[in-house]
Design a protein around this motif. Structure first.
Motif, PDB file in Angstrom:
ATOM      1  N   UNK A   1       0.871  -1.187   0.000  1.00  0.00           N
ATOM      2  CA  UNK A   1       0.000   0.000   0.000  1.00  0.00           C
ATOM      3  C   UNK A   1       0.905   1.233   0.000  1.00  0.00           C
ATOM      4  N   UNK A   2       1.356   1.628  -1.183  1.00  0.00           N
ATOM      5  CA  UNK A   2       2.313   2.736  -1.248  1.00  0.00           C
ATOM      6  C   UNK A   2       1.652   4.096  -1.021  1.00  0.00           C
ATOM      7  N   UNK A   3       2.455   5.000  -0.464  1.00  0.00           N
ATOM      8  CA  UNK A   3       2.034   6.390  -0.313  1.00  0.00           C
ATOM      9  C   UNK A   3       2.914   7.327  -1.132  1.00  0.00           C
ATOM     10  N   UNK A   4       4.029   6.782  -1.634  1.00  0.00           N
ATOM     11  CA  UNK A   4       5.013   7.603  -2.331  1.00  0.00           C
ATOM     12  C   UNK A   4       5.456   6.925  -3.622  1.00  0.00           C
ATOM     13  N   UNK A   5       5.436   7.682  -4.711  1.00  0.00           N
ATOM     14  CA  UNK A   5       6.005   7.240  -5.986  1.00  0.00           C
ATOM     15  C   UNK A   5       7.376   7.888  -6.103  1.00  0.00           C
ATOM     16  N   UNK A   6       8.389   7.064  -6.359  1.00  0.00           N
ATOM     17  CA  UNK A   6       9.760   7.548  -6.448  1.00  0.00           C
ATOM     18  C   UNK A   6      10.243   7.397  -7.886  1.00  0.00           C
ATOM     19  N   UNK A   7      10.546   8.520  -8.519  1.00  0.00           N
ATOM     20  CA  UNK A   7      11.125   8.528  -9.860  1.00  0.00           C
ATOM     21  C   UNK A   7      12.640   8.451  -9.677  1.00  0.00           C
ATOM     22  N   UNK A   8      13.235   7.292 -10.027  1.00  0.00           N
ATOM     23  CA  UNK A   8      14.647   7.121  -9.718  1.00  0.00           C
ATOM     24  C   UNK A   8      15.573   7.208 -10.919  1.00  0.00           C
ATOM     25  N   UNK A   9      15.037   7.299 -12.105  1.00  0.00           N
ATOM     26  CA  UNK A   9      15.841   7.608 -13.286  1.00  0.00           C
ATOM     27  C   UNK A   9      14.908   8.069 -14.391  1.00  0.00           C
ATOM     28  N   UNK A  10      15.349   9.048 -15.149  1.00  0.00           N
ATOM     29  CA  UNK A  10      14.550   9.575 -16.262  1.00  0.00           C
ATOM     30  C   UNK A  10      15.491   9.986 -17.379  1.00  0.00           C
ATOM     31  N   UNK A  11      15.074   9.739 -18.610  1.00  0.00           N
ATOM     32  CA  UNK A  11      15.825  10.213 -19.766  1.00  0.00           C
ATOM     33  C   UNK A  11      14.860  10.433 -20.921  1.00  0.00           C
ATOM     34  N   UNK A  12      15.285  11.292 -21.838  1.00  0.00           N
ATOM     35  CA  UNK A  12      14.417  11.592 -22.979  1.00  0.00           C
ATOM     36  C   UNK A  12      15.215  11.584 -24.265  1.00  0.00           C
ATOM     37  N   UNK A  13      14.485  11.389 -25.338  1.00  0.00           N
ATOM     38  CA  UNK A  13      15.072  11.371 -26.673  1.00  0.00           C
ATOM     39  C   UNK A  13      14.726  12.638 -27.450  1.00  0.00           C
ATOM     40  N   UNK A  14      13.788  13.425 -26.919  1.00  0.00           N
ATOM     41  CA  UNK A  14      13.360  14.667 -27.561  1.00  0.00           C
ATOM     42  C   UNK A  14      13.216  15.752 -26.504  1.00  0.00           C
ATOM     43  N   UNK A  15      13.591  16.963 -26.872  1.00  0.00           N
ATOM     44  CA  UNK A  15      13.518  18.100 -25.954  1.00  0.00           C
ATOM     45  C   UNK A  15      12.092  18.289 -25.426  1.00  0.00           C
ATOM     46  N   UNK A  16      11.978  18.507 -24.134  1.00  0.00           N
ATOM     47  CA  UNK A  16      10.689  18.779 -23.509  1.00  0.00           C
ATOM     48  C   UNK A  16       9.879  17.552 -23.144  1.00  0.00           C
ATOM     49  N   UNK A  17      10.261  16.413 -23.639  1.00  0.00           N
ATOM     50  CA  UNK A  17       9.463  15.210 -23.407  1.00  0.00           C
ATOM     51  C   UNK A  17       9.662  14.620 -22.015  1.00  0.00           C
ATOM     52  N   UNK A  18      10.801  14.868 -21.373  1.00  0.00           N
ATOM     53  CA  UNK A  18      10.999  14.401 -20.005  1.00  0.00           C
ATOM     54  C   UNK A  18      10.017  15.065 -19.050  1.00  0.00           C
ATOM     55  N   UNK A  19       9.868  16.372 -19.193  1.00  0.00           N
ATOM     56  CA  UNK A  19       8.919  17.111 -18.350  1.00  0.00           C
ATOM     57  C   UNK A  19       7.493  16.668 -18.634  1.00  0.00           C
ATOM     58  N   UNK A  20       7.161  16.478 -19.902  1.00  0.00           N
ATOM     59  CA  UNK A  20       5.815  16.013 -20.257  1.00  0.00           C
ATOM     60  C   UNK A  20       5.554  14.630 -19.677  1.00  0.00           C
ATOM     61  N   UNK A  21       6.542  13.763 -19.739  1.00  0.00           N
ATOM     62  CA  UNK A  21       6.383  12.421 -19.176  1.00  0.00           C
ATOM     63  C   UNK A  21       6.144  12.489 -17.668  1.00  0.00           C
ATOM     64  N   UNK A  22       6.902  13.301 -16.950  1.00  0.00           N
ATOM     65  CA  UNK A  22       6.684  13.413 -15.507  1.00  0.00           C
ATOM     66  C   UNK A  22       5.264  13.875 -15.207  1.00  0.00           C
ATOM     67  N   UNK A  23       4.799  14.889 -15.901  1.00  0.00           N
ATOM     68  CA  UNK A  23       3.441  15.392 -15.696  1.00  0.00           C
ATOM     69  C   UNK A  23       2.418  14.277 -15.927  1.00  0.00           C
ATOM     70  N   UNK A  24       2.548  13.578 -17.046  1.00  0.00           N
ATOM     71  CA  UNK A  24       1.575  12.536 -17.377  1.00  0.00           C
ATOM     72  C   UNK A  24       1.696  11.329 -16.454  1.00  0.00           C
ATOM     73  N   UNK A  25       2.914  10.999 -16.041  1.00  0.00           N
ATOM     74  CA  UNK A  25       3.093   9.867 -15.127  1.00  0.00           C
ATOM     75  C   UNK A  25       2.468  10.178 -13.764  1.00  0.00           C
ATOM     76  N   UNK A  26       2.662  11.389 -13.258  1.00  0.00           N
ATOM     77  CA  UNK A  26       2.039  11.761 -11.982  1.00  0.00           C
ATOM     78  C   UNK A  26       0.529  11.622 -12.090  1.00  0.00           C
ATOM     79  N   UNK A  27      -0.028  12.148 -13.152  1.00  0.00           N
ATOM     80  CA  UNK A  27      -1.480  12.077 -13.344  1.00  0.00           C
ATOM     81  C   UNK A  27      -1.957  10.619 -13.438  1.00  0.00           C
ATOM     82  N   UNK A  28      -1.255   9.806 -14.208  1.00  0.00           N
ATOM     83  CA  UNK A  28      -1.626   8.398 -14.350  1.00  0.00           C
ATOM     84  C   UNK A  28      -1.487   7.620 -13.056  1.00  0.00           C
ATOM     85  N   UNK A  29      -0.449   7.907 -12.292  1.00  0.00           N
ATOM     86  CA  UNK A  29      -0.252   7.235 -11.005  1.00  0.00           C
ATOM     87  C   UNK A  29      -1.370   7.626 -10.043  1.00  0.00           C
ATOM     88  N   UNK A  30      -1.742   8.895 -10.042  1.00  0.00           N
ATOM     89  CA  UNK A  30      -2.843   9.319  -9.172  1.00  0.00           C
ATOM     90  C   UNK A  30      -4.117   8.550  -9.495  1.00  0.00           C
TER      91      UNK A  30
END
Length: 165
Positions: free
Chosen positions: A73-102
């Motif tokens: 029963x987790x209370x915390x999502x930990x992003x422990x590595x991130x990389x992108x192949x296109x500019x701006x997509x790392x930030x977009x992924x974090x936003x969408x991942x937070x929303x999807x995890x919620x």
């Protein structure tokens, strides 16, 4: 399109080899026991635009070894590595991942990183709306504010802009 990968046979896991932050972590570890890989792809290709590895806990890890201790029963999502192949997509992924995890993990109320102590990580996370939660011996935990779920699209755009600014 956002993909939450939990299966070792998923074709997008082939791109784990490109992880510049924690290449020593196996693909099997990344999708086992309370962990997943999130990938952002565009509709026209099977290649990722960005990838992030997530581990679920009821505490905030201080080092990579702490990632072994996941919880049912987790209370915390930990992003422990991130990389992108296109500019701006790392930030977009974090936003969408937070929303999807919620949406998929309603018990999760905190979103933090387990980041290396580099200027690149610091600039990326602070530029994208995180705060420094804690500095550890080998890592830094940055914390992102959860996105407020609302039907008001103007509010959603404001939340996204705060993450991307």
């Amino acid at each position: 399109m956002l993909h939450f990968i939990k299966d070792i046979t998923h074709k997008l896991l082939d791109f784990i080899k490109d992880d510049p932050v924690r290449p020593e972590i196996s693909a099997d570890f990344r999708v086992s026991n309370g962990r997943l890989v999130a990938a952002l792809t565009d509709e026209s290709t099977d290649n990722p635009d960005a990838m992030v590895c997530v581990s679920f806990h009821d505490f905030i890890p201080e080092n990579v070894k702490d990632l072994d201790n996941t919880t049912q029963v987790p209370t915390t999502a930990v992003f422990y590595t991130i990389w992108s192949y296109k500019a701006g997509k790392g930030a977009e992924l974090l936003y969408r991942a937070v929303k999807g995890i919620q949406e998929q993990y309603p018990s999760v109320t905190r979103f933090v990183t387990l980041s290396p102590k580099t200027n690149m990580a610091r600039r990326f996370h602070l530029r994208n709306g995180a705060i420094v939660f804690r500095e550890n011996i080998e890592t830094i935990n940055y914390e992102y504010t959860p996105i407020v779920n609302t039907d008001n699209s103007e509010n959603n755009n404001e939340q996204r802009e705060s993450i991307n600014s």
